[in-house]
Scaffold this motif. Structure first.
Motif, PDB file in Angstrom:
ATOM      1  N   ARG A  38       0.886  -1.220   0.055  1.00  0.00           N
ATOM      2  CA  ARG A  38      -0.006   0.001  -0.024  1.00  0.00           C
ATOM      3  C   ARG A  38       0.824   1.274   0.021  1.00  0.00           C
ATOM      4  N   ASP A  76      -3.335   5.128  -9.876  1.00  0.00           N
ATOM      5  CA  ASP A  76      -4.784   5.554  -9.298  1.00  0.00           C
ATOM      6  C   ASP A  76      -5.689   4.541  -9.713  1.00  0.00           C
ATOM      7  N   TYR A  77      -5.562   3.811 -10.951  1.00  0.00           N
ATOM      8  CA  TYR A  77      -6.442   2.916 -11.571  1.00  0.00           C
ATOM      9  C   TYR A  77      -6.730   1.781 -10.693  1.00  0.00           C
ATOM     10  N   MET A  79      -6.086   1.134  -7.473  1.00  0.00           N
ATOM     11  CA  MET A  79      -6.503   1.655  -6.322  1.00  0.00           C
ATOM     12  C   MET A  79      -7.813   2.116  -6.151  1.00  0.00           C
ATOM     13  N   ASN A  80      -8.546   2.050  -7.169  1.00  0.00           N
ATOM     14  CA  ASN A  80      -9.842   2.586  -7.131  1.00  0.00           C
ATOM     15  C   ASN A  80     -10.971   1.461  -7.854  1.00  0.00           C
ATOM     16  N   PHE A  81     -12.148   2.035  -8.037  1.00  0.00           N
ATOM     17  CA  PHE A  81     -13.151   1.155  -8.683  1.00  0.00           C
ATOM     18  C   PHE A  81     -13.493   1.578 -10.115  1.00  0.00           C
ATOM     19  N   ALA A  82     -12.577   2.454 -10.921  1.00  0.00           N
ATOM     20  CA  ALA A  82     -12.646   3.181 -11.897  1.00  0.00           C
ATOM     21  C   ALA A  82     -12.958   2.023 -13.261  1.00  0.00           C
ATOM     22  N   TYR A  86     -11.153   4.497 -17.789  1.00  0.00           N
ATOM     23  CA  TYR A  86     -10.335   5.372 -17.155  1.00  0.00           C
ATOM     24  C   TYR A  86      -8.755   5.506 -17.788  1.00  0.00           C
ATOM     25  N   GLN A 111      -5.772  -4.669 -10.844  1.00  0.00           N
ATOM     26  CA  GLN A 111      -6.784  -3.925 -10.167  1.00  0.00           C
ATOM     27  C   GLN A 111      -7.582  -4.906  -9.193  1.00  0.00           C
ATOM     28  N   GLN A 115      -7.227  -5.264  -5.129  1.00  0.00           N
ATOM     29  CA  GLN A 115      -8.540  -4.735  -4.351  1.00  0.00           C
ATOM     30  C   GLN A 115      -8.854  -6.146  -3.477  1.00  0.00           C
TER      31      GLN A 115
END
Length: 278
Positions: A38, A76-77, A79-82, A86, A111, A115
């Protein structure tokens, strides 16, 4: 009747704290590695990599600022739910798609792995906290002993993995990817954008950084838990000495032999409080 029931129950009850200790010790390395991942998966680490001396430049003309911008999109991709758009919607200065479909597909796989991995780590963290609270009430010092052992286990595992990675990086890298991704889905040409943004040196540095974070966390944990573990161990020895002294006095009293020693041995406050790593 009641004493025989107690004698049967207590060995069973004593097993559960031991199970909790084993769980804590085995879970701790996973949590340390998750923490390292992380901290590495951040724009700050990316900035340090692109600006550190010796980091390979892009041979096809991508500037440091461009790499920082596009590389941050990638981090960023994962680490997020995009959605895939994106990354799929990114274009270079010529208006062409920055990433090919296979590159976007691989980043989507990354991703999902990241996650799911963090979700599992979060669940293990919650269960570990519950185990620590339980052991603190049931057997003081047992949680500290388990975490201390888990810290040593973490260091041993990381040293082994680091030696393997240094001696055979390509094999280590391929084996790691084969565990999580389909064959052929993570191999690219050196001209592809993902390789230009995240070259081999980036992954080697990232692995070292994760290992360093985990090792530092392990040493800090040992420094914190060792005094508590020693205190609990001294308390257990003192309680055992008091119990033995009390049994000796009871043996010397008239008409007390065979009754009071048995009662002392069944004191609930001394049973089931020992820790395997204390």
């Amino acid at each position: 009747m009641s004493s025989s029931t107690t004698a049967v129950k207590r060995p069973r009850e004593a097993k559960f704290p031991r199970i909790q200790q084993v769980f804590l010790a085995l879970t701790f390395p996973i949590l340390l590695i998750a923490l390292g991942v992380r901290l590495v998966a951040t724009p700050l680490f990316l900035w340090i990599e692109y600006h550190r001396p010796g980091f390979p430049a892009d041979y096809w003309g991508m500037s440091r600022e461009q790499r920082m911008t596009y590389g941050s999109y990638g981090l960023d991709y994962i680490m997020n739910f995009a959605p895939p758009q994106y990354l799929g919607g990114l274009v270079n200065d010529d208006g062409a798609a920055l990433l090919q479909d296979q590159e976007v597909s691989h980043m989507t796989d990354v991703q999902h792995v990241i996650q799911w991995g963090f979700l599992v780590a979060l669940i293990l963290l919650v269960l570990s906290v519950i185990s620590c609270l339980y052991l603190h009430r049931r057997a003081p010092g047992a949680a500290s002993g388990a975490l201390f052992f888990g810290a040593w286990l973490s260091i041993a595992l990381l040293v082994i993995l680091l030696v393997i990675a240094v001696l055979a990086w390509e094999t280590f890298f391929a084996l790691f990817h084969s565990l999580f991704f389909d064959a052929g889905s993570w191999t690219f040409r050196i001209t592809d954008t993902l390789i230009r943004l995240y070259p081999t040196q980036f992954w080697m540095d990232a692995a070292i950084a994760v290992a360093l974070v985990a090792v530092i966390g392990a040493f800090v944990t040992m420094l914190i838990t060792r005094p508590r573990m020693r205190s609990a161990s001294r308390g257990g020895r003192a309680a055992g000495a008091e119990g033995a002294a009390g049994a000796g006095v009871a043996d010397g009293e008239p008409d007390g032999a065979g009754v009071k020693p048995a009662q002392s041995a069944r004191k609930p406050e001394t049973g089931g409080r020992s820790a395997p790593w204390a």
